[in-house]
Design an enzyme around this catalytic site. Sequence first.
Site, PDB file in Angstrom:
ATOM      1  CB  CYS A 253      -0.872  -0.186   1.032  1.00  0.00           C
ATOM      2  SG  CYS A 253       0.099   0.062   2.659  1.00  0.00           S
ATOM      3  CB  ALA A 254       4.027   2.400   1.456  1.00  0.00           C
ATOM      4  N   PRO A 255       3.018   4.506  -0.771  1.00  0.00           N
ATOM      5  CG  PRO A 255       3.421   6.652  -1.673  1.00  0.00           C
ATOM      6  CD  PRO A 255       3.204   5.110  -1.960  1.00  0.00           C
ATOM      7  N   GLY A 257      -1.170   6.619  -1.418  1.00  0.00           N
ATOM      8  CA  GLY A 257      -2.255   7.477  -2.244  1.00  0.00           C
ATOM      9  C   GLY A 257      -3.457   6.784  -2.464  1.00  0.00           C
ATOM     10  CE  LYS A 258      -1.980   2.916  -7.445  1.00  0.00           C
ATOM     11  NZ  LYS A 258      -0.657   3.890  -6.984  1.00  0.00           N
ATOM     12  CG  ASP A 276       4.456  -1.442   1.993  1.00  0.00           C
ATOM     13  OD1 ASP A 276       3.947  -1.203   0.988  1.00  0.00           O
ATOM     14  OD2 ASP A 276       5.803  -1.295   2.152  1.00  0.00           O
ATOM     15  CG  ASP A 321       0.293  -0.068  -6.589  1.00  0.00           C
ATOM     16  OD1 ASP A 321       0.872  -0.324  -7.693  1.00  0.00           O
ATOM     17  OD2 ASP A 321       0.112   1.218  -6.373  1.00  0.00           O
ATOM     18  CB  CYS A 374       4.382   2.395 -11.949  1.00  0.00           C
ATOM     19  SG  CYS A 374       5.432   2.199 -10.518  1.00  0.00           S
TER      20      CYS A 374
END
Length: 437
Positions: A253-255, A257-258, A276, A321, A374
Amino acid sequence: MKHALLAKCALLIAPILKGQGSLSQTLEPMLSNLDPSERGLAHQLILGTFRQGPRLERIAQQLLDKPLKEKDKDVYALILLGLYQLDFMRTADHAAINNTVDATLSLKKSWAKALVNGVLRNYQRDQAKIFETLDNDICFHSAFPGWLAKRVKKFWPEQKEAVYQASNSQPAVTLRVNPLKSSIEEYADQLTQTGIEFQRSDQTGFITLNQAVDITQLPGFDDGTFSVQDSAAQFASQLIELESNQRVLDACCAPGGKTCAMLEAEPELASMVAIDLEADRLKRVEQNLSRLNLSAELIAGDVSQTESWWDGQPFDRILLDAPCSATGVVRRHPDIKYLRRPEDINALADTQLQLLLALWPLLKKGGTLLYATCSILPTENEQVIDRFLKQSNDATSVPLQLPIGFAQEHGWQFLPEQHSETTAGHDGFYYAKLVKD
């Protein structure tokens, strides 16, 4: 420009050229120790030199009789900084050369003064000849490491030039407006009244700033009216299709935003578990949640070792993610060009598949897992999903349709796009939506 500042920049750049450390670890501490008047310039010099690094290195190799020793990587970094100034900054050539040469003294390497001076002056004189020599060199042309430039060329032959250009540009700032506090239209009006110049993307509707500003001074920062989040990443909270009373897992999950975007999109969730690997990285998640007055259960742990943290209650929605090459965010993290290796990609793809396989049993029947990276490399994206589907009889890939990017056989790909007067720009990103049958 003070030559001492150039020396400090060279000392930060040098270890990363060796593959040691990263800008995420070293840049902010270095900037915080500078005079405020120097921080912007140092930031520009360091990120710009990394963005153009492979290109600058090809030029340097034409100008140096032999490679410098590893212990003199700071001098080599100084040469790259000098070349960057001559090619990409408005500093007068004579000032750029003189300051870079004088920086050798701040490095306590006076022997390098003549070397740096000779290299930079020879570049001035022989630039046209050097460019002609390097005309067919893919690193010089793309400012990418050769292995990555070749993969971009292989996977995206029609878009490769745009990918190189966007990845080497400075990203603009895109805002995510908190629907619990304001609408995008209302916040756009606030920015207009404050005199902040911005674009509303015709395609996404998102707000992208046209100028660099202190984010903390924008209206609504303190009360959580907005957050900074790239356009491509903002689609996660839409694609996962949240409903009230659902149990949601944000893996890796870090940082945060989502995590925050999902809680803003659906404030009536039964629970949000955000996990995380590193406890230190969860501090940033906690800070973001606190500023936005949101709450989640934060767990430091290995996502793949579900028996160590899962309470046995299945989730309605899972966002993975996944850790990846980050080749879609090179413009934000240009040291990736030096830290990533070609052999990393297959290893990352294997890890991504392992995470999918580990998390899938935690999903309810009829639930949705949204896979995101990403990365711009299909090896980590649709090929991972294809491998997963072949091993999972109860999984279906749902076709996606978004206003930017394009469909893959499985999922949806964004390639990095440069910010301009007509386009808001966005990072490289990938999504795949999987439903449990």
